[in-house]
Design an enzyme around this catalytic site. Structure first.
Site, PDB file in Angstrom:
ATOM      1  N   HIS A 168     -10.817   0.337  17.329  1.00 30.93           N
ATOM      2  CA  HIS A 168      -9.417  -0.050  17.075  1.00 30.93           C
ATOM      3  C   HIS A 168      -8.807   0.761  15.927  1.00 30.93           C
ATOM      4  CE1 HIS A 168      -8.316  -3.439  19.609  1.00 30.93           C
ATOM      5  NE2 HIS A 168      -9.446  -4.070  19.354  1.00 30.93           N
ATOM      6  N   CYS A 204     -11.003  -8.479  24.567  1.00 27.17           N
ATOM      7  CA  CYS A 204     -10.290  -8.129  23.340  1.00 27.17           C
ATOM      8  C   CYS A 204      -9.127  -9.090  23.163  1.00 27.17           C
ATOM      9  CB  CYS A 204      -9.768  -6.697  23.474  1.00 27.17           C
ATOM     10  SG  CYS A 204      -8.801  -6.141  22.061  1.00 27.17           S
ATOM     11  N   LEU A 205      -8.907  -9.557  21.948  1.00 24.67           N
ATOM     12  CA  LEU A 205      -7.794 -10.484  21.700  1.00 24.67           C
ATOM     13  C   LEU A 205      -6.446  -9.833  21.995  1.00 24.67           C
ATOM     14  CD1 LEU A 205      -9.031 -12.220  18.417  1.00 24.67           C
ATOM     15  CD2 LEU A 205      -9.076 -13.134  20.744  1.00 24.67           C
ATOM     16  N   HIS A 236     -16.580  -1.890  18.960  1.00 26.58           N
ATOM     17  CA  HIS A 236     -15.270  -2.246  19.516  1.00 26.58           C
ATOM     18  C   HIS A 236     -14.204  -2.267  18.411  1.00 26.58           C
ATOM     19  CE1 HIS A 236     -12.647  -4.840  22.252  1.00 26.58           C
ATOM     20  NE2 HIS A 236     -12.069  -5.001  21.064  1.00 26.58           N
ATOM     21  N   GLU A 237     -14.527  -2.917  17.291  1.00 27.29           N
ATOM     22  CA  GLU A 237     -13.528  -3.054  16.216  1.00 27.29           C
ATOM     23  C   GLU A 237     -13.261  -1.712  15.529  1.00 27.29           C
ATOM     24  OE1 GLU A 237     -11.856  -5.647  16.365  1.00 27.29           O
ATOM     25  OE2 GLU A 237     -13.301  -6.785  17.543  1.00 27.29           O
ATOM     26  N   GLN A 257      -4.555  -4.851  14.919  1.00 30.56           N
ATOM     27  CA  GLN A 257      -4.238  -5.934  15.857  1.00 30.56           C
ATOM     28  C   GLN A 257      -3.271  -6.948  15.261  1.00 30.56           C
ATOM     29  OE1 GLN A 257      -8.599  -6.627  16.933  1.00 30.56           O
ATOM     30  NE2 GLN A 257      -7.563  -7.129  18.833  1.00 30.56           N
ATOM     31  N   GLY A 283     -14.204 -10.761  16.753  1.00 22.48           N
ATOM     32  CA  GLY A 283     -13.849  -9.660  15.873  1.00 22.48           C
ATOM     33  C   GLY A 283     -12.358  -9.404  15.907  1.00 22.48           C
TER      34      GLY A 283
END
Ligand code: ZN
Length: 161
Positions: free
Chosen positions: A134, A88-89, A130-131, A51, A46
């Protein structure tokens, strides 16, 4: 299409509230394509627009079934509970234990700005939550139970063999 730079923890942009998308433009469409490319290249499940430095309410998720593009997403129902490792990226090389709902229903717009409802269970529910966090300037590291720990890449490689 292009790969965009992924912002990492410590970057102030990751703590900001994102703005609603009011209309689909060619520029927004390019952003969505780039977000998908960037997510696949980084082997994530995701990615949220902040991000890649864009404060818009757009997320992309693909846990290996189909790509989901969610514009202005909102969790409208949740139930159950799951506790597991999350990464997480924007926090490379780390994972931590987070408890999330096991099932969510999300209201969002698709790329044609039509309203839709998507449901997710297990990993997909986790990825949606999670996304969407953000978009509200929240990182999973603030929800971790215990300590963040390093991803053991040796273990991962063994599993793939
Ligand atoms: Zn993330």
């Amino acid at each position: 299409m292009a790969i965009r730079e992924i912002r990492e923890i410590g970057d102030e942009i990751l703590k900001k509230q994102c703005k609603e998308v009011t209309k689909m433009t060619p520029r927004m469409h390019t952003l969505i394509c780039d977000m998908l490319d960037t997510m696949y290249e980084a082997m994530g499940v995701g990615l949220a627009a902040p991000q890649v430095g864009i404060l818009k309410r757009i997320v992309v998720v693909d846990i290996g079934d189909d790509p989901h593009v969610l514009i202005n997403p909102e969790v409208i129902e949740m139930d159950g509970e799951q506790t597991g490792d999350e990464g997480c990226l924007s926090v490379p090389g780390k994972v931590g234990t987070v408890t999330r709902p096991n099932h969510v229903k999300v209201k969002a717009l698709n790329e044609d700005m039509e309203e839709m409802i998507v449901e997710g269970e297990g990993l997909l529910a986790r990825a949606f939550c999670h996304e969407i966090d953000h978009l509200n300037g929240q990182l999973y590291v603030d929800k971790v139970e215990g300590e963040l720990h390093d991803v053991d890449y040796d273990d991962l490689e063994e599993e793939e063999e």
